[in-house]
Design a protein around this motif. Structure first.
Motif, PDB file in Angstrom:
ATOM      1  N   LEU A 255      50.744  69.916  24.247  1.00  0.00           N
ATOM      2  CA  LEU A 255      51.089  70.964  25.192  1.00  0.00           C
ATOM      3  C   LEU A 255      49.947  71.260  26.150  1.00  0.00           C
ATOM      4  O   LEU A 255      50.173  71.740  27.259  1.00  0.00           O
TER       5      LEU A 255
ATOM      6  N   GLU B 217      49.503  68.604  29.805  1.00  0.00           N
ATOM      7  CA  GLU B 217      50.465  68.450  30.888  1.00  0.00           C
ATOM      8  C   GLU B 217      49.735  68.420  32.226  1.00  0.00           C
ATOM      9  O   GLU B 217      49.748  69.368  32.993  1.00  0.00           O
TER      10      GLU B 217
ATOM     11  N   ASP C 229      59.875  62.000  23.507  1.00  0.00           N
ATOM     12  CA  ASP C 229      58.942  62.888  22.817  1.00  0.00           C
ATOM     13  C   ASP C 229      58.448  62.278  21.516  1.00  0.00           C
ATOM     14  O   ASP C 229      57.302  62.525  21.096  1.00  0.00           O
TER      15      ASP C 229
ATOM     16  N   ARG D  47      57.445  68.647  26.946  1.00  0.00           N
ATOM     17  CA  ARG D  47      56.721  68.802  28.196  1.00  0.00           C
ATOM     18  C   ARG D  47      57.690  69.192  29.311  1.00  0.00           C
ATOM     19  O   ARG D  47      57.994  68.406  30.196  1.00  0.00           O
TER      20      ARG D  47
ATOM     21  N   GLN E  86      56.801  68.607  33.056  1.00  0.00           N
ATOM     22  CA  GLN E  86      56.441  67.257  33.486  1.00  0.00           C
ATOM     23  C   GLN E  86      57.713  66.415  33.571  1.00  0.00           C
ATOM     24  O   GLN E  86      58.226  65.922  32.576  1.00  0.00           O
TER      25      GLN E  86
END
Length: 485
Positions: free
Chosen positions: A23, A26, A255, A314, A317
């Motif tokens: 986290l 980003e 992810d 994210r 992003q």
């Protein structure tokens, strides 16, 4: 409903530490241009000329393309178009390039330098799915070849413009569900460390070829079709360890790769999708290979891209996604599905209308939300219609729907910094937030009656049902899908 299976391997790093790494990394927040890409394969004997392909891509306003070679006719055709291009070093050249820096320089000098910068080559994929190949020597040669290639680009002053990476299949993962338990296979893990180090040192992305279709085809009884199709209205699945909610299997797979990289100490590397798609036709045993599913899958991804959507891990992003593929390629071996991933037939006819609207200009990628297969609606009349068309709130369109479509598919709302969502309660109310977002266009409006009902802590799900939503700062788009709009 899709569910995540129990992980079969424990993480080598504690999950809170992984989340902190991921986290806080980003840094690849993309600008508000299009991230839509497409794979242009050429395994066919009836395909259009490169010049015709460029004309088609320009009319569709697609800004990113990946090819599987360095065909000089293709490279020349893309000159001056502004379309970003990823080119490929074939697998059979990886070992020679690893063994000789001179050969790497010769390859760059012959295949990129003559066309650059008129042709916007932004990436070189060294091999394709090398890490899951059976050739141990090929796998061991990959990172040395990448280093030599990057050094050649640097010597020519091109390394700041052209990334060097490789596209891997999802087979590099031992676990992909739940995403937080993503981990590389033992066979790949040792090779991944120098590879990830190279990506981090050169600021290059991890490219993954991911196909939720294969997961659905393998187990249609237990894999939710809506989840595999990235349907944003599907309730999805919640990762029991991170409590992140996933409505897209593809985004969950992305992810999972991010978590796998973080386990090796490289959580800051962006993960982009170099290939994904859904076949429109298949053999009798290829469950789910239909035009309807192919259209739904690609359209759902395009809408997510136009909405600047990131993954749950994210969210700020937006990932680059390259759809596979532009054309049906009649010479590809294998089952029928392999020859039916294209958006277009070789003669230029659409296999199905995914919503890419042909335009006369060549700016950012365009998605026509009006190209939906849903029937058009009639605009509401009265106090909720504003004098300027661009200021007519989506509310005006919803007012026209209830009698003909009692339970419309849904409405996505633009959320402000207070994370307040407009709601429609069981078809009874008409109170919405004053901002809605249609693709890349924000629509503003005012209520002509009693003011908009602003409710924090809730998000629209589907068919008038609402579920709790944790308020946060800076939330963006839920989703937009209105008939005929």
């Amino acid at each position: 409903m899709a569910t995540f299976a129990t992980p079969v391997r424990s993480a080598s790093l504690q999950l809170p530490a992984l989340l902190c790494i991921l986290l806080c990394s980003e840094v690849w927040v993309l600008q508000c241009g299009a991230a839509i890409g497409i794979n242009y394969g050429q395994v066919g004997n009836n395909l259009p000329t490169p010049a015709q392909v460029v004309s088609l891509l320009s009319s569709l306003r697609v800004g990113k393309v990946r090819i599987y070679d360095v065909n000089p006719q293709v490279l020349a055709a893309f000159g001056g178009t502004g379309i970003e291009l990823i080119v490929t070093v074939p697998n059979d050249l990886v070992q020679p390039m690893a063994a000789s820096a001179v050969q790497a320089m010769q390859w760059v000098t012959a295949n990129i330098k003559p066309y650059f910068p008129a042709t916007r080559v932004t990436g070189v994929a060294v091999g394709n799915e090398v890490f899951t190949d059976d050739d141990a020597a090929l796998k061991a040669s990959l990172v040395p070849a990448m280093r030599n290639l990057h050094a050649a680009l640097a010597q020519l002053g091109m390394d700041g413009y052209v990334h060097v990476s490789t596209a891997s299949s999802l087979g590099v993962l031992a676990n992909s569900y739940p995403p937080s338990q993503g981990a590389f296979t033992p066979e790949c893990a040792a090779l991944m460390l120098p590879f990830l180090r190279f990506l981090a040192d050169t600021n290059a992305p991890f490219w993954i070829n991911a196909y939720p279709y294969f997961a659905y085809k393998a187990d249609p009884a237990n894999v939710s079709l809506s989840y595999a199709l990235s349907d944003p209205y599907h309730v999805g699945a919640v990762d029991p360890y991170t409590h992140l909610q996933y409505t897209s299997m593809l985004y969950a797979q992305v992810d999972a790769v991010s978590f796998a990289a973080a386990r090796l100490g490289y959580g800051g590397i962006p993960v982009f999708v170099s290939e994904t798609g859904w076949p429109s036709k298949g053999d009798a045993d290829e469950v789910g290979a239909t035009v309807e599913n192919a259209r739904a899958y690609n359209r759902n991804l395009l809408v997510r891209q136009v909405s600047n959507e990131g993954t749950p891990l994210r969210p700020r992003q937006r990932i680059e996604v390259y759809l596979f593929a532009l054309f049906n390629e009649d010479m590809k071996p294998g089952p029928t599905s392999e020859r039916n991933y294209g958006l277009y037939q070789p003669d230029g006819r659409m296999v199905y209308n995914v919503g890419l609207a042909q335009q006369q200009t060549t700016s950012a990628a365009s998605l026509s939300l009006a190209a939906s297969s849903a029937p058009p609606t009639t605009e509401a009349k009265g106090e909720h219609v504003w004098c300027r068309p661009e200021r007519k709130l989506v509310f005006a369109m919803w007012k026209a729907l209830p009698t003909q479509y009692p339970r419309p598919r849904g409405l996505g709302l633009w959320t402000g910094t207070a994370c307040k969502y407009g709601m429609r309660e069981g078809g009874k109310g008409s109170r919405f937030v004053t901002r809605a977002h249609m693709g890349s266009r924000e629509i503003l409006g005012e209520d002509g009656e009693n003011g908009w009902r602003m409710l924090a802590g809730f998000a629209f799900r589907r068919r008038g049902c609402f579920t709790p939503f944790v308020p946060c700062q800076g939330a963006r788009l839920v989703f937009v899908c209105i008939y005929g709009l």
